[in-house]
Design an enzyme around this catalytic site. Structure first.
Site, short mmCIF file in Angstrom:
data_model
loop_
_atom_site.label_atom_id
_atom_site.label_comp_id
_atom_site.label_asym_id
_atom_site.label_seq_id
_atom_site.Cartn_x
_atom_site.Cartn_y
_atom_site.Cartn_z
N ASP A 35 0.91 -1.29 0.12
CA ASP A 35 -0.16 -0.01 0.07
C ASP A 35 0.80 1.41 -0.09
O ASP A 35 1.35 1.50 0.93
CB ASP A 35 -0.97 0.18 1.07
CG ASP A 35 -1.81 1.38 1.24
OD1 ASP A 35 -2.41 1.32 2.41
OD2 ASP A 35 -1.89 1.78 0.19
N ASP A 219 -1.93 5.57 -4.96
CA ASP A 219 -2.18 4.72 -4.03
C ASP A 219 -2.50 3.53 -4.30
O ASP A 219 -3.64 3.20 -4.57
CB ASP A 219 -3.39 5.19 -3.07
CG ASP A 219 -3.86 4.70 -1.72
OD1 ASP A 219 -4.58 5.17 -1.11
OD2 ASP A 219 -3.20 3.67 -1.50
C1 LIG Z 1 -4.53 4.21 2.42
N1 LIG Z 1 -4.46 3.33 1.14
C2 LIG Z 1 -5.13 2.21 1.12
C3 LIG Z 1 -6.35 2.32 1.89
N2 LIG Z 1 -7.33 2.86 1.68
C4 LIG Z 1 -8.61 2.47 2.49
C5 LIG Z 1 -8.00 1.18 3.09
N3 LIG Z 1 -6.75 1.13 2.60
C6 LIG Z 1 -5.92 0.08 3.18
#
Ligand SMILES: CNCc1nccn1C
Length: 327
Positions: A35, A219
């Site tokens: 991530d 992301d």
């Molecule tokens: C912060 N990046 C990833 C994410 N967004 C929502 C949950 N997750 C793991």
């Protein structure tokens, strides 16, 4: 340098991409969600209540590792942008990705996980690749990339995610067979300790370039491409029969239609997300969940997997900067 395979989980629509990570002695292998939007390496563990651990899920059991050491008094707690959360205590142990090994890597063991993570039968945790200043352990710990970086030929990792197929995260080198044309770099502003960069404009399908600046974050842990509502509305205006579903809180469109490409510009370089990548799953026989959705009240756009799987992306900590190439 080394490469690790990134397997799409829930592969019809590539919800997340998981990579095998070996933890402890003897090694315990866990599929972790790499991530770039967070900076904690946390895992389901023997300390996670079993009711939250779906059958067959791999967990980290420190008591079975001869190299595990509890970091007395340290704790961690995370809440992500989508409201999911986890928390627990901290160990150090050997962590190996491919052939890259960090001895005494901080491994954050979950004692609590939210319903979203409990319901995710695929992942056993996350491996954060954002900047270390975003780490949420107390006291703060280093990311895997922070620790391995000095051993790499170049202080970079590259991301080559694919639609419905295994891709790869490469550490320390650029594999020129993984992209076409040139890699175009742009500076990263780590004001939130994230891989935040500027997009110089966008276009929809064959339309003209709209030179509006988009403040974006790359992301890999977010599934969708989240953009300002004005751009989202302009996009779905090009798809006959699309609409905003209050039921799903998302834009949906007729599955029979292939949506237009979404193009974004890095400097003057046009980076393309093909329309065929925009189907994030069937919600009925006829309606599909769009891969582009609104960023809502977020202070930046999120270039998640829908965009990343169409690109070869270089995360370069030396400047820092980020590089994009079509493929
Ligand atoms: C912060 N990046 C990833 C994410 N967004 C929502 C949950 N997750 C793991």
């Amino acid at each position: 340098r080394d490469t690790v395979v990134a397997n799409p989980a829930y592969s019809y629509y590539d919800k997340e991409y998981l990579c095998a990570v070996k933890i402890g002695t003897p090694p315990q292998t866990l599929p972790l969600d790499f991530d770039t939007g967070s900076a904690d390496l946390w895992v389901f563990s023997s300390e996670t209540p079993s009711s939250y651990v779906s059958t067959g899920k791999a967990i980290y059991t420190p008591s079975k590792s001869s190299t595990a050491k509890l970091v007395t008094g340290s704790t961690w707690a995370l809440t992500y942008g989508d409201g999911s959360s986890s928390s627990g205590d901290v160990y150090t142990d050997n962590v190996t990705i491919g052939s890259l090994k960090v001895a005494a890597q901080a491994v954050e063991a979950a004692q609590k996980v939210s319903s979203q993570f409990a319901a995710d039968t695929a992942l056993s945790g996350l491996l954060g690749l954002a900047f270390g200043t975003a780490n949420q352990a107390k006291p703060r710990v280093k990311t895997f990339f922070d620790n391995i970086r000095p051993a790499l030929p170049l202080p970079i990792f590259t991301v080559n995610l694919k639609k419905g197929a295994p891709g790869s995260f490469n550490f320390g080198y650029i594999d020129s067979t993984q992209y076409t044309g040139a890699i175009t770099y742009t500076p990263v502003t780590p004001r939130y300790s994230l891989w935040e960069f500027g997009v110089s404009g966008f276009s929809i399908g064959q339309g003209a370039k709209n030179s509006t600046i988009i403040d974006a974050v790359a992301d890999t842990g977010t599934s969708l491409l989240l953009l300002p509502i004005s751009i989202v509305k302009a996009y779905y205006a090009q798809i006959a029969g699309s609409s905003y579903s209050t039921n799903y809180g998302a834009y949906v469109y007729p599955c029979s239609i292939t949506p237009p490409d979404f193009n974004f510009y890095i400097g003057s370089a046009k980076q393309t997300v093909p329309g065929r990548y925009m189907n994030y799953g069937y919600i009925s026989n006829t309606q599909c969940y769009g891969g582009i959705q609104s960023q809502g009240t977020l202070m930046f756009s999120l270039f998640g997997d829908i965009a990343l799987k169409a690109q070869f992306v270089v995360f370069d900590a030396s400047v820092p900067r980020i590089g994009w190439a079509n493929k």
